[in-house]
Design an enzyme around this catalytic site. Structure first.
Site, PDB file in Angstrom:
ATOM      1  N   GLU A 289      26.196  55.313  95.924  1.00  0.00           N
ATOM      2  CA  GLU A 289      25.954  54.776  94.474  1.00  0.00           C
ATOM      3  C   GLU A 289      25.440  55.837  93.455  1.00  0.00           C
ATOM      4  O   GLU A 289      24.541  55.563  92.976  1.00  0.00           O
ATOM      5  CB  GLU A 289      25.081  53.689  94.451  1.00  0.00           C
ATOM      6  CG  GLU A 289      23.648  54.021  95.171  1.00  0.00           C
ATOM      7  CD  GLU A 289      23.414  53.870  96.774  1.00  0.00           C
ATOM      8  OE1 GLU A 289      24.367  53.906  97.253  1.00  0.00           O
ATOM      9  OE2 GLU A 289      22.324  53.384  97.195  1.00  0.00           O
ATOM     10  N   HIS A 313      29.917  46.652  95.182  1.00  0.00           N
ATOM     11  CA  HIS A 313      28.676  47.036  95.924  1.00  0.00           C
ATOM     12  C   HIS A 313      27.849  48.365  95.328  1.00  0.00           C
ATOM     13  O   HIS A 313      26.707  48.236  94.746  1.00  0.00           O
ATOM     14  CB  HIS A 313      29.171  47.307  97.397  1.00  0.00           C
ATOM     15  CG  HIS A 313      27.949  47.683  98.280  1.00  0.00           C
ATOM     16  ND1 HIS A 313      27.052  46.889  98.975  1.00  0.00           N
ATOM     17  CD2 HIS A 313      27.235  48.783  98.586  1.00  0.00           C
ATOM     18  CE1 HIS A 313      26.143  47.463  99.747  1.00  0.00           C
ATOM     19  NE2 HIS A 313      26.488  48.851  99.216  1.00  0.00           N
ATOM     20  N   GLU A 314      28.841  49.344  94.997  1.00  0.00           N
ATOM     21  CA  GLU A 314      28.289  50.503  94.673  1.00  0.00           C
ATOM     22  C   GLU A 314      27.796  50.382  93.094  1.00  0.00           C
ATOM     23  O   GLU A 314      26.704  50.721  92.516  1.00  0.00           O
ATOM     24  CB  GLU A 314      29.185  51.735  94.586  1.00  0.00           C
ATOM     25  CG  GLU A 314      29.659  52.075  96.141  1.00  0.00           C
ATOM     26  CD  GLU A 314      28.646  52.067  97.167  1.00  0.00           C
ATOM     27  OE1 GLU A 314      27.463  52.426  96.849  1.00  0.00           O
ATOM     28  OE2 GLU A 314      28.996  51.713  98.203  1.00  0.00           O
ATOM     29  N   HIS A 317      24.573  48.573  92.977  1.00  0.00           N
ATOM     30  CA  HIS A 317      23.356  49.572  93.165  1.00  0.00           C
ATOM     31  C   HIS A 317      22.499  50.060  91.797  1.00  0.00           C
ATOM     32  O   HIS A 317      21.745  50.777  91.899  1.00  0.00           O
ATOM     33  CB  HIS A 317      23.770  50.712  94.077  1.00  0.00           C
ATOM     34  CG  HIS A 317      23.685  50.343  95.447  1.00  0.00           C
ATOM     35  ND1 HIS A 317      22.461  49.860  96.117  1.00  0.00           N
ATOM     36  CD2 HIS A 317      24.618  50.444  96.386  1.00  0.00           C
ATOM     37  CE1 HIS A 317      22.615  50.047  97.382  1.00  0.00           C
ATOM     38  NE2 HIS A 317      23.732  50.252  97.660  1.00  0.00           N
ATOM     39  N   GLU A 336      19.787  47.464 100.019  1.00  0.00           N
ATOM     40  CA  GLU A 336      20.999  47.266 100.316  1.00  0.00           C
ATOM     41  C   GLU A 336      21.205  45.561 100.465  1.00  0.00           C
ATOM     42  O   GLU A 336      22.067  45.308 100.419  1.00  0.00           O
ATOM     43  CB  GLU A 336      21.431  47.890 101.856  1.00  0.00           C
ATOM     44  CG  GLU A 336      21.270  49.298 101.732  1.00  0.00           C
ATOM     45  CD  GLU A 336      22.416  50.127 100.814  1.00  0.00           C
ATOM     46  OE1 GLU A 336      23.420  49.170 100.531  1.00  0.00           O
ATOM     47  OE2 GLU A 336      22.358  51.223 100.509  1.00  0.00           O
ATOM     48  N   ASP A 391      18.519  57.786 109.087  1.00  0.00           N
ATOM     49  CA  ASP A 391      19.943  57.729 109.340  1.00  0.00           C
ATOM     50  C   ASP A 391      20.104  56.783 110.735  1.00  0.00           C
ATOM     51  O   ASP A 391      21.297  56.100 110.996  1.00  0.00           O
ATOM     52  CB  ASP A 391      20.674  58.841 109.300  1.00  0.00           C
ATOM     53  CG  ASP A 391      20.777  59.604 107.976  1.00  0.00           C
ATOM     54  OD1 ASP A 391      20.603  58.798 107.034  1.00  0.00           O
ATOM     55  OD2 ASP A 391      21.281  60.743 107.944  1.00  0.00           O
ATOM     56  N   TYR A 399      21.592  45.247 105.351  1.00  0.00           N
ATOM     57  CA  TYR A 399      22.582  44.841 104.547  1.00  0.00           C
ATOM     58  C   TYR A 399      22.898  43.197 104.600  1.00  0.00           C
ATOM     59  O   TYR A 399      22.313  42.577 103.631  1.00  0.00           O
ATOM     60  CB  TYR A 399      23.710  45.524 104.890  1.00  0.00           C
ATOM     61  CG  TYR A 399      24.137  46.755 104.403  1.00  0.00           C
ATOM     62  CD1 TYR A 399      23.541  47.696 105.377  1.00  0.00           C
ATOM     63  CD2 TYR A 399      24.930  47.383 103.497  1.00  0.00           C
ATOM     64  CE1 TYR A 399      23.686  49.253 105.094  1.00  0.00           C
ATOM     65  CE2 TYR A 399      24.994  48.743 103.083  1.00  0.00           C
ATOM     66  CZ  TYR A 399      24.309  49.401 103.823  1.00  0.00           C
ATOM     67  OH  TYR A 399      24.418  50.898 103.528  1.00  0.00           O
TER      68      TYR A 399
HETATM   69  N1  BES Z   1      23.951  53.737 100.006  1.00  0.00           N
HETATM   70  C1  BES Z   1      25.069  53.056 100.812  1.00  0.00           C
HETATM   71  C2  BES Z   1      25.274  54.570 101.650  1.00  0.00           C
HETATM   72  C3  BES Z   1      24.193  55.165 102.513  1.00  0.00           C
HETATM   73  C4  BES Z   1      23.151  54.259 102.972  1.00  0.00           C
HETATM   74  C5  BES Z   1      23.987  56.274 102.662  1.00  0.00           C
HETATM   75  C6  BES Z   1      22.095  54.854 103.795  1.00  0.00           C
HETATM   76  C7  BES Z   1      23.076  56.757 103.480  1.00  0.00           C
HETATM   77  C8  BES Z   1      22.066  56.249 104.090  1.00  0.00           C
HETATM   78  C9  BES Z   1      26.156  52.928 100.240  1.00  0.00           C
HETATM   79  O1  BES Z   1      25.799  52.012  99.051  1.00  0.00           O
HETATM   80  C10 BES Z   1      26.776  51.837 101.206  1.00  0.00           C
HETATM   81  O2  BES Z   1      26.063  50.835 101.439  1.00  0.00           O
HETATM   82  N2  BES Z   1      28.158  52.117 101.650  1.00  0.00           N
HETATM   83  C11 BES Z   1      28.715  51.210 102.599  1.00  0.00           C
HETATM   84  C12 BES Z   1      29.597  50.107 101.949  1.00  0.00           C
HETATM   85  C13 BES Z   1      29.052  48.998 101.444  1.00  0.00           C
HETATM   86  C14 BES Z   1      30.121  48.274 100.964  1.00  0.00           C
HETATM   87  C15 BES Z   1      28.524  48.301 102.753  1.00  0.00           C
HETATM   88  C16 BES Z   1      29.669  52.196 103.476  1.00  0.00           C
HETATM   89  O3  BES Z   1      29.611  53.374 103.107  1.00  0.00           O
HETATM   90  O4  BES Z   1      30.196  51.747 104.336  1.00  0.00           O
HETATM   91 ZN    ZN Z   2      24.716  50.142  99.605  1.00  0.00          ZN
END
Ligand code: BES
Ligand code: ZN
Length: 615
Positions: A289, A313-314, A317, A336, A391, A399
């Site tokens: 995002e 989703h993005e 954010h 999330e 991570d 989520y």
């Molecule tokens: N912000 C996240 C990606 C993220 C989270 C990167 C934690 C590093 C640490 C992004 O918004 C995200 O949640 N992406 C998901 C997609 C979403 C539709 C669930 C993904 O990348 O799968």
């Molecule tokens: Zn996210």
């Protein structure tokens, strides 16, 4: 116009002042060495050269400083895998002079502290540095790893704590900075950032960016490649390599409608433009995002808009995360969970309740599958990350359990009251960091105490601090899924009567979720012959099928699977696939051989994850 300008800057000043007050009250972020409670950085000037020959970013970052404690004279920044060349400070009299600095002991994922000795009254420091091969926040791609195969590509991924590996800064979501940047690249390439990109009308290798609103460090983002822009609407557009440009514009044509709905629901979109950047397929996430410019995997471009909830989703954010930011990675669910909740509301408004219900059910299924594999502590919304890499605690809990908690509150208090609450939340805490305790306080004041006896304190505490999924989450039955289950029952009884011509991707996904894990070779072959799962161009379907078929030694999958793993680096897909392969003794060698070939094309984060699975 000038009045507007001053008004805007006054507004930013207000943000900065209220933010300073907030910094004092923050608990320290254990994933950062920085000392914002003493001296905080409030504005960055980044000036870097992108050197594709050396795979190196080189230049300086200048920090504008705010003394939170009057006599504090040591500024502590985070850094990892950087070479610090020299540090300058601008003294009270305006002169630049060198500053003493010291790098602390290297501490794994946290990197090293960079302590800078300031003279009293110094307002700015400049750190000259370059990145190294271990800078995990950057991926350098050779032309062969791009879609067009002509030019190299670079992109950053800063969340959670990788910004420090390409910029020395206070790398905690509790600190916000506005920023300006100048980025030099080879002439034929275009650079884009999570900022106002409008100054770069000429493709000349010298690009300027401005981000007037303060953002946390994990939202600093840069990409460089053979990028082209196409507008979709007044506020939205796509940056992509040529191959993807028109396809993306078609796929994501509803982005403006999503924005309009979102603004109506929870308050005006606060960032001006909203563009999408389509990355090469090695991008390790579905989406990121980055403000004003979400980074998006090309794997959601399917031609039928079936996976555009990622854009919802993005985009969501932009409020939950970018406007109100988790102050610590232990509070990731505030980013999330809110975003998943918001995303599903957008999907219902733009594509109808039926589709949103299906996506909700698929999310619940994903959470239910993941729960038993997690420790009790990791099943709680509020995480404990002491001594851990943020991570690593990444799971559907933040989520989906977060989303279900908010859906539970919505159901109890009613949509109208809950929407008002959420709008008030975004308005009250805009451009601030938020932790779980502060959120709960606000929840009590504005909902629980205001409408007594609707939800008890104990219920809230259970959702937030305990393991498991409370059975009070709202169930949202789907007719379309009932239809799938009816036909599945016939298949299981040995009398299949498939009537699938009207099915949507979501129904197929539900089928693959629900199919028995024990199928005979003949059943697998029959299913594949009828429905061509192994050839599916929809990544979600292909991966769901593969996860079913790998443990069953379905040979015909090998070739398309190898192709897939060589092309796509999105860790949500790649990691479970290698895990399934490694768990099957007959397929372990195949996994090794494919990974050996595929590894150089994966992002460092994905490599690190798969290295642990395939040895
Ligand atoms: N912000 C996240 C990606 C993220 C989270 C990167 C934690 C590093 C640490 C992004 O918004 C995200 O949640 N992406 C998901 C997609 C979403 C539709 C669930 C993904 O990348 O799968
Ligand atoms: Zn996210």
């Amino acid at each position: 116009m000038p009045q507007m300008f001053y008004l805007f800057h006054f507004f930013l000043l207000l943000i900065a002042v209220s933010f300073s007050a907030q910094l004092q009250a923050q608990v320290r972020d254990q994933h950062s060495f920085s000392n914002p409670e003493q001296i905080s950085s409030s504005h960055l000037l980044l000036d870097v050269t992108v050197d594709f020959d050396k795979s190196e970013l080189r230049g300086f970052v200048e920090h504008q400083l705010q003394r939170q404690q009057k006599n504090a004279n040591t500024l502590v920044l985070d850094s990892r895998a950087l070479v610090i060349e020299k540090v300058l400070q601008q003294k009270a009299d305006g002169q630049w002079a060198s500053a003493r600095f010291q790098l602390g002991q290297a501490a794994g994922i946290l990197g090293q502290s960079l302590s800078i000795q300031l003279s009293p009254g110094s307002q700015k420091v400049r750190v000259y540095y370059h990145t190294t091969a271990d800078s995990s926040g950057l991926q350098w791609l050779s032309p062969a790893q791009t879609s067009e195969k002509q030019q190299p590509f670079l992109f950053s991924q800063s969340q959670a704590i990788h910004a420090r590996s390409w910029i020395p800064l206070q790398d905690t979501p509790a600190v916000r900075v506005s920023y300006q940047a100048r980025v030099r690249t080879p002439k034929q390439l275009l650079a884009v950032m999570s900022a106002d990109n409008s100054k770069n009308t000429e493709r000349d290798g010298d690009y300027h960016f401005d981000m007037p609103q303060p953002v946390p460090s994990y939202l600093l983002a840069l990409a460089v490649g053979d990028l082209h822009f196409q507008s979709m609407s007044a506020q939205t557009g796509v940056y992509a390599e040529k191959t993807w440009l028109q396809k993306s514009v078609n796929e994501f044509a509803d982005t403006q409608s999503m924005m309009d709905v979102a603004s109506k629901l929870y308050g005006q979109y606060p960032w001006g433009r909203y563009d999408l950047l389509i990355l090469p397929a090695s991008f390790p996430f579905g989406g990121m995002e980055n403000p004003r410019l979400s980074f998006i995997t090309p794997t959601v471009i399917t031609g039928d808009k079936s996976l555009v909830s990622l854009i919802a989703h993005e985009l969501a954010h932009s409020w939950s995360g970018n406007l109100i930011t988790n102050s610590n990675w232990e509070d990731l669910w505030l980013n999330e969970g809110f975003t998943n909740f918001f995303e599903n509301r957008l999907m219902a408004e733009v594509y109808g309740k039926g589709r949103a219900d299906m996506e909700y059910s698929l999310s619940v299924a994903e959470l239910t599958r993941a729960m038993p594999e997690l420790t009790k502590a990791d099943q709680a919304l509020k995480l404990k990350l002491t001594g851990r890499d943020p991570d690593e605690a990444f799971s559907p809990v933040a989520y989906v359990k977060g989303q279900l908690f908010l859906s539970f509150l919505e159901q109890r208090f009613g949509r109208e009251r809950f929407d008002q609450f959420v709008s008030l939340y975004f308005k009250t805490f805009a451009f601030q960091s938020m932790d779980t305790d502060r959120f709960l306080q606000f929840l009590h004041t504005n909902l629980l105490d205001k409408y007594p006896q609707v939800v008890s304190k104990a219920e809230v505490e259970q959702w937030v601090f305990q393991g498991g999924l409370p059975d009070t989450y709202p169930k949202r039955p789907s007719d379309a899924f009932s239809e799938v289950e009816k036909q599945l029952a016939l298949f299981v009884a040995g009398t299949p009567q498939w009537q699938t011509s009207q099915w949507t991707v979501h129904q197929w996904l539900h089928l693959l979720d629900k199919l028995p894990r024990q199928l005979s070779g003949t059943q697998l072959i029959n299913l594949d012959q009828q429905f061509s799962f192994s050839q599916s161009q929809n990544v979600e379907l292909f991966v769901a099928w593969s996860r079913l078929a790998i443990p069953l030694n379905y040979e015909a999958l090998k070739q398309p699977l190898q192709q897939f793993l060589l092309k796509v680096g999105r860790s949500k897909f790649v990691v479970p696939l290698y895990r399934a392969l490694a768990q099957n003794p007959h397929w372990r060698d195949f996994a090794k051989q494919v990974y050996q070939q595929a590894r150089p094309g994966y992002h460092p984060l994905t490599q690190a994850q798969v290295d642990k699975i395939v040895q």
